[in-house]
Enzyme design. Structure first.
Site, PDB file in Angstrom:
ATOM      1  N   GLY A 246      -7.844   0.413  -7.389  1.00  0.00           N
ATOM      2  CA  GLY A 246      -9.225   1.491  -7.639  1.00  0.00           C
ATOM      3  C   GLY A 246     -10.760   0.187  -7.565  1.00  0.00           C
ATOM      4  N   GLU A 247     -10.373  -1.058  -7.887  1.00  0.00           N
ATOM      5  CA  GLU A 247     -12.264  -1.353  -8.478  1.00  0.00           C
ATOM      6  C   GLU A 247     -12.319  -2.558  -7.634  1.00  0.00           C
ATOM      7  OE1 GLU A 247     -11.774  -1.156 -13.292  1.00  0.00           O
ATOM      8  OE2 GLU A 247     -10.450  -0.689 -12.138  1.00  0.00           O
TER       9      GLU A 247
ATOM     10  N   GLY B 224      -3.319  -3.203  -8.402  1.00  0.00           N
ATOM     11  CA  GLY B 224      -4.531  -1.755  -8.325  1.00  0.00           C
ATOM     12  C   GLY B 224      -5.212  -1.801  -6.976  1.00  0.00           C
TER      13      GLY B 224
ATOM     14  N   ILE C 106       0.689  -0.935  -0.118  1.00  0.00           N
ATOM     15  CA  ILE C 106       0.084   0.055   0.079  1.00  0.00           C
ATOM     16  C   ILE C 106       0.807   1.068  -0.441  1.00  0.00           C
ATOM     17  CG2 ILE C 106      -1.686   1.506   0.815  1.00  0.00           C
ATOM     18  CD1 ILE C 106      -2.396  -1.254   0.308  1.00  0.00           C
ATOM     19  N   LEU C 107       0.701   2.136  -1.363  1.00  0.00           N
ATOM     20  CA  LEU C 107       1.727   3.729  -1.573  1.00  0.00           C
ATOM     21  C   LEU C 107       1.463   4.286  -0.364  1.00  0.00           C
ATOM     22  CD1 LEU C 107       2.000   2.843  -5.157  1.00  0.00           C
ATOM     23  CD2 LEU C 107       3.069   0.833  -2.989  1.00  0.00           C
ATOM     24  N   ASN C 108       0.258   5.124   0.696  1.00  0.00           N
ATOM     25  CA  ASN C 108      -0.337   5.624   0.389  1.00  0.00           C
ATOM     26  C   ASN C 108      -1.717   5.099   1.393  1.00  0.00           C
ATOM     27  OD1 ASN C 108      -1.668   8.256   1.637  1.00  0.00           O
ATOM     28  ND2 ASN C 108      -0.802   9.297   0.394  1.00  0.00           N
TER      29      ASN C 108
END
Length: 701
Positions: A660-661, A658, A585-587
């Site tokens: 987002g989805e 990813g 997890i980047l942020n």
């Protein structure tokens, strides 16, 4: 030494946040060049046929109207790969809402009045807009990239018939509409043969390239800017007719032209999620291991171009069985062209699969979480590739612990509060790991600051912020010293924001460029930089798109608690919880926002969102936010998003997947399964509206 260890993963605030809340962030329709004109499109008033006459006299008589464009006088375009962009090129009307004219005026009000005054005559033809699984024109499409068509493993039908435990069920998902907060809009102007467009798009590089082809121009004579985008959910993933119309109108009038599509017109021209009918046949041994999986999906496509809602693709990933058949069928109809909508394929497909798994758990008398755990696997069923990482079991166990699943009474209708029945449900989720080639440039200045340039698009996800974090981590400097420039096709080319692949694609290139820049700085031995600074460039072609020996997917588990009012039929979600395994997890701040946003969208899919196609009129009856109901704040309960630490060296330099989805993918099924647990009746058509709930409860009584 600066602390850069926490640059990736830290909950950094969005850099553009102050600009957005103060109104200084400018969106595509907010640019106002000198002499700007306004355009308003005229949609076709028949479901199928041809335009036989265009009477623009009354429109041209409206004060302020400059021009009326139609197929009779519009500029000729080169043949596009996407046939939905061939606007005003001929007299055909493939579906209601297809654009047949465009009015350009000095003011928005005059353009709208002029559009209402245009008179179009048609030669109507018979139309067919009704999706049926027995439609004679249904066909199995060509298998593209292994996602559509039919996949067969073993003898699924024979194994199903001989299995000791079986379910054979059908689920219906209606047409769904993207409806981003910012409608599709573009401001276009020509100057000395150069076209500049501010467009609400998920990918400015693609828009530039498509416009270059349509207008037969070199790409360097076109600039597309998508600096801030107010959502898209897939509908802005490819160029849409508005940007072509704006560029055409600006070329004809010699003035800048602004076109913002009316919301009521969006469902007909910017794509929608195709309705799908899912037949699921699951067979299991007495020990609850799957023996056969058959998933057949039928959806519609338009006669303009083919689009397949690949609802069975995720079924090929999830659970092992010696026998399986997954089939997609499409029916070409006189409907608007369907297109991408958040988690295309996975969202409706996993709703059906995970609902059927719940029904199988009931037949087996096995806990739904336990059923999924017994059918976990280290290899992707269809490809036999090992997963680069698959921590679905950990997500299920951690979610069950946080949710308090162990205290659940498995009996339906076992909990109530006065007239409200309470229930809980679970569903799994998956989404593929995608990445595309991207370019990026990193630049170091003598004052110790840095800038990274890449044509990424921030559609509300915080791309500027996370790319700065990626750069700071690779450079070994504080994130405050890194600036990002994104959102223009004049920057290094980059793929669109879609398929949960944006950060992975752009971040890969940014990381490589910054790593090379850091190496150059190290080789300089600390010497003072030249006044202009130094740069390094990266292009990940051949790496980001290389084949992998591993199957790469994110996984998750959704848990839902609902209350069903037996008097009103109203379903209220009381609690949603998701646990995800999505790489590094980047942020933490923006990631949680993305997970929660997806879950809220899944809540809408389950309870409020749905559209219908009027068979006589040939159009969607729910065409705006008055008729198409997205969740409001009052509909959204406590939503918890968590993740497990996952290290996967087979992804990209950041180790990210990813996010987002995947939040939407399993939510609708978890809610539907919770409704069954609360009521003891199974509803198999979305959304779960009060009328359907009451009908089901009355039938049970």
């Amino acid at each position: 030494m600066p602390d850069t260890v926490s640059a990736l993963g830290a909950p950094a605030e969005r850099r553009e946040g102050p600009d957005k809340v103060t109104g200084t962030a400018r969106y595509a329709a907010e640019y106002l060049p000198d002499g700007c004109a306004y355009a308003w499109p005229v949609p076709a008033g028949v479901a199928r046929g041809e335009v036989t006459a265009v009477d623009d006299k009354a429109a041209l008589a409206v004060p302020g109207v400059i021009k009326v464009l139609s197929h009779l006088n519009a500029p000729r375009l080169a043949q596009p790969d996407d046939a939905t962009l061939a606007v005003l090129q001929d007299d055909r009307v493939p579906h209601r809402g297809w654009y047949v004219a465009l009015v350009v005026a000095d003011t928005l009000e005059a353009a709208r009045e002029g559009a209402a005054a245009v008179r179009i005559d048609y030669a109507e033809a018979d139309h067919d807009v009704t999706l049926r699984t027995d439609h004679p024109d249904a066909y199995v499409p060509e298998d593209k990239d292994g996602t559509s068509g039919e996949h067969v493993r073993g003898d699924a039908e024979a194994a199903f018939e001989s299995a000791p435990v079986r379910v054979d069920v059908e689920y219906h998902v209606p047409p769904l509409h993207n409806h981003p907060m910012e409608p599709h809009a573009a401001t276009a102007q020509w100057h000395d043969g150069h076209l500049t467009v501010h467009d609400s798009s998920q990918g400015a590089t693609t828009v530039r390239d498509v416009l270059a082809g349509l207008f037969e121009l070199p790409a360097e004579r076109i600039t597309v800017v998508s600096e801030h985008v107010g959502g898209g959910f897939g509908s802005k993933g490819t160029p849409r007719p508005h940007v072509v119309l704006a560029a055409m109108a600006a070329h004809v009038t010699g003035r800048p032209v602004k076109l913002s599509l009316p919301r009521r017109q969006l469902p007909a021209v910017v794509g929608h999620r195709s309705p799908t009918v899912h037949r699921l046949r699951l067979a299991a041994q007495d020990d609850a291991t799957l023996l056969s999986v058959i998933h057949e999906v039928t959806g519609h496509t338009s006669r303009v171009k083919e689009f397949v809602e690949t609802g069975a693709a995720a079924t090929r990933v999830m659970y092992p069985s010696p026998h399986a058949r997954t089939t997609h069928r499409v029916v070409p109809l006189d409907v608007p062209s369907p297109s991408w909508m958040r988690a295309p394929g996975e969202a409706p497909g996993m709703y059906a699969l995970e609902s059927a798994m719940d029904e199988l758990a009931v037949e087996l008398g096995v806990d739904p979480v336990e059923l999924r755990l017994r059918n976990d696997t280290d290899t992707e069923p269809d490809s036999s590739k090992r997963f680069s990482s698959r921590h679905l079991a950990e997500c299920l166990r951690e979610g069950a612990r946080r949710f308090g699943w162990a205290g659940r009474d498995p009996r339906p209708r076992s909990r109530s509060q006065e007239t409200v029945l309470l229930g809980s449900g679970v569903a799994a989720a998956t989404y593929p790991v995608n990445a595309s080639p991207s370019q990026a440039v990193a630049h170091a200045f003598p004052d110790g600051s840095y800038v990274v340039r890449v044509n990424a698009t921030d559609i509300g996800t915080g791309a500027r912020t996370v790319l700065a974090q990626v750069a700071a981590d690779a450079l070994g400097v504080p994130v405050e010293r890194v600036r990002t420039e994104i959102g223009s096709s004049d920057l290094p080319a980059a793929p669109l924001a879609g398929g949960s692949s944006g950060t992975a694609s752009w971040g890969w290139a940014v990381h490589e460029a910054c790593a090379r820049l850091a190496e150059r700085l190290t080789r300089s031995g600390g010497k003072e930089l030249p006044p202009e600074g130094i740069s390094a460039r990266a292009d990940t072609a051949g790496a980001a798109d290389a084949d992998s020996d591993f199957a790469r997917h994110a996984f998750g588990a959704h848990f839902a608690e609902v209350g069903v009012d037996t008097v009103t039929g109203e379903v209220r979600v009381r609690r949603l919880l998701g646990v995800y395994a999505a790489g590094r997890i980047l942020n933490a701040r923006t990631a949680r926002s993305q997970f929660v946003g997806g879950m809220v969208m899944g809540l809408g899919m389950a309870l409020t969102e749905g559209s219908t196609m009027d068979p006589a009129f040939g159009d969607f009856t729910e065409s705006d936010l008055a008729g198409y109901h997205v969740p409001a704040h009052a509909d959204v309960p406590l939503v918890e998003a968590h993740w497990i630490d996952e290290e996967d060296p087979h992804l990209n330099p950041m180790g990210s997947k990813g996010i987002g989805e995947i939040g939407i993918v399993g939510t609708a099924a978890a809610i539907g399964n919770a409704v069954y647990h609360a009521t003891g009746v199974r509803l198999r058509e979305l959304p779960l509206t009060p009328d359907r709930v009451l009908t089901a409860l009355d039938g049970r009584a």
